[in-house]
Design an enzyme around this catalytic site. Structure first.
Site, PDB file in Angstrom:
ATOM      1  CB  SER A 170      41.362 -78.019  42.123  1.00  0.00           C
ATOM      2  OG  SER A 170      41.796 -77.087  41.154  1.00  0.00           O
ATOM      3  CE  LYS A 171      33.573 -78.978  38.421  1.00  0.00           C
ATOM      4  NZ  LYS A 171      32.267 -79.100  38.845  1.00  0.00           N
ATOM      5  NE  ARG A 172      43.316 -73.833  39.930  1.00  0.00           N
ATOM      6  CZ  ARG A 172      44.584 -74.078  39.660  1.00  0.00           C
ATOM      7  NH1 ARG A 172      45.078 -73.786  38.494  1.00  0.00           N
ATOM      8  NH2 ARG A 172      45.354 -74.623  40.563  1.00  0.00           N
ATOM      9  CG  HIS A 173      44.325 -79.075  37.515  1.00  0.00           C
ATOM     10  ND1 HIS A 173      44.183 -78.881  38.872  1.00  0.00           N
ATOM     11  CD2 HIS A 173      45.501 -78.508  37.176  1.00  0.00           C
ATOM     12  CE1 HIS A 173      45.245 -78.242  39.326  1.00  0.00           C
ATOM     13  NE2 HIS A 173      46.047 -77.997  38.324  1.00  0.00           N
ATOM     14  N   GLY A 174      40.280 -79.295  34.873  1.00  0.00           N
ATOM     15  CA  GLY A 174      39.450 -79.976  33.882  1.00  0.00           C
ATOM     16  C   GLY A 174      38.621 -81.058  34.532  1.00  0.00           C
TER      17      GLY A 174
END
Ligand code: GLU
Length: 471
Positions: free
Chosen positions: A237-241
């Site tokens: 997800s976005k949180r992984h960069g």
């Protein structure tokens, strides 16, 4: 059979890594079988779909070189076709109007969940023969007995009992069709032979198969691709960069490297890591796609990018470097040739952005020397090497053809000192740091005057330091 695959993104955000991988596998399968690859924008959700997102999908596909065949389809332009098919199912009694209120549906859902069952429509309106009204939806009359079986390329045979499926809403009260219905109508109308998509859709497939059958259409083959996890094992997800593919462009990755990285997410061929697009087309095999989720691995992406940078044409990289330097607001002096800069960093840079950062010292005066380096090498013993180097540099007539490494070597020999006694202070003078590319390469890129200026500035700085120490 003519192979026709499609990529069918909903334009509710950028083209993310998972979507791009789905697009790539569909693309490769079509190309490998001399088939066609269709792009279909599934924009029926008017609230969440945006034009920017459609553009972002086009941009990402173009960047990766995943060219689609024929026109791009938009579901919002196909409402008449969907309505016609809804009507056909109604006429054939394969669909019916339902006026159950949201409250009623919520109630039965709650009761079913309490009883430990799966929430599903209980079929209240199924046999009431209701006619259309403002609040009526259209439900598909799903078979109540038997089972649905399909042989998935990746997952193998999957069987679902019809008792687990309920009567799906295919049109909302305002007449707009729903996802599971539009996908089937489109896949039939576009003669899709192979539906290749993320396995988040695997539960939709039996429902869709029942609709195909109700319409008397042939079934396509299905391949559900495993999901992609982040380095930490959670769904990517976005949180992984950077998960939008264009983020990788901005971060200085090459499209062919990202494409190569994507093809390895869930697929492999022996122990081969690097694939040209032609090799991917030749070797890709849908049957060899892993069942297990694949994990995103940034260091592997970096390694692949590094390999592609090393192989890439320097003038192409120079253009990319220039774009990045523009973003950083760097003005490249006319005297500097960016192809030479690229050649200097090509063997070690992981990304274009990293190359730009490493090269920054070339484009502006050295404002500050690294403190540790100053302590270590700006000493009395560096005065003579600096003076000798400046003299020798000044005597060079044809800088482009000069043996600058020889010039440094001559200085070392003349002064009868170790190489480091000349090389280290010179590197700090030229770069401000104690590490970097070879001095002669830097001098070549900087040109004669700038190399002399930097060495002279370092000498002045050193003399001042020494005189301060004496006072
Ligand atoms: N529009 C769907 C999505 O973006 C894909 C549908 C499909 O491939 O069948 O998830």
């Amino acid at each position: 059979m003519t192979v026709i695959t499609r990529f069918a993104p909903s334009p509710t955000g950028y083209l993310h890594v998972g979507g791009a991988r789905t697009a790539l596998f569909s693309y490769l399968f079509a190309r490998a079988n001399n088939g066609q690859f269709i792009l279909r924008i599934e924009d029926t959700d008017r609230e969440r779909s945006t034009d920017e997102s459609v553009q972002a999908i086009f941009e990402g596909m173009a960047w990766l070189g995943l060219e689609n065949d024929g026109e791009v389809y938009f579901q919002t332009k196909r409402f008449p076709q969907y309505q016609e098919k809804v009507q056909q199912l109604l006429d054939e009694n394969k669909a019916y109007y339902c006026t159950c209120s949201k409250e009623r549906l919520d109630e039965i859902r709650e009761a079913q969940m309490k009883a430990g069952g799966k929430p599903r429509y209980d079929g209240k309106c199924r046999d009431l023969n209701l006619s259309d009204s403002d609040d009526a939806v259209v439900r598909f009359r799903n078979p109540q007995d038997g089972e649905v079986t399909f042989d998935d390329y990746v997952r193998g045979v999957i069987t679902t009992s019809n008792q687990e499926l309920d009567d799906l809403i295919i049109a909302r009260p305002d007449g707009t069709p729903t996802y599971n219905f539009t996908v089937v109508i489109d896949d039939i109308d576009m003669n899709i032979s192979h539906v290749i998509r993320g396995d988040d859709h695997i539960n939709n497939t039996p429902r869709q198969i029942n609709i195909y059958q109700a319409l008397g259409a042939d079934l396509p083959k299905f391949a559900h691709l495993p999901m992609i996890l982040g380095d930490d094992g959670a769904r990517l997800s976005k949180r992984h960069g950077a998960v939008g593919v264009m983020e990788y462009a901005k971060d200085g990755y090459l499209p062919e490297a990202v494409l190569n990285y994507l093809v390895r997410l869930g697929w492999s061929h022996e122990d081969k890591e690097l694939f040209t697009k032609e090799e991917m087309i030749e070797l890709f095999d849908l049957k060899k796609v892993n069942k297990a989720p694949s994990a995103f691995n940034t260091s592997k992406l970096n390694w692949i990018n590094q390999q592609y940078i090393q192989q890439a044409d320097s003038s192409r990289l120079a253009d990319l470097l220039k774009t990045r330097l523009d973003v950083l607001g760097v003005i490249v002096p006319d005297s500097i040739n960016l192809v030479q800069v690229v050649d200097m960093f090509k063997s070690r840079a992981v990304t274009i952005n990293e190359m730009a950062d490493s090269a920054l010292f070339l484009f502006d005066d050295i404002k500050q020397y690294d403190e540790k380096a100053v302590k270590k090498v700006f000493k009395q013993s560096a005065v003579l090497p600096f003076e000798t180097l400046i003299n020798k540099m000044s005597a060079v007539e044809d800088w482009a053809d000069a043996n600058l490494h020889g010039l440094i070597e001559d200085t070392v020999n003349e002064l009868e000192v170790g190489f480091g006694k000349v090389g280290q202070p010179l590197r700090v003078a030229l770069t401000g740091q104690s590490s970097g590319p070879a001095n002669d390469e830097i001098m070549q890129v900087l040109g004669k005057q700038e190399s002399i200026n930097r060495t002279q500035n370092a000498l002045n700085f050193l003399m001042e330091k020494l005189s301060n120490q004496r006072n």
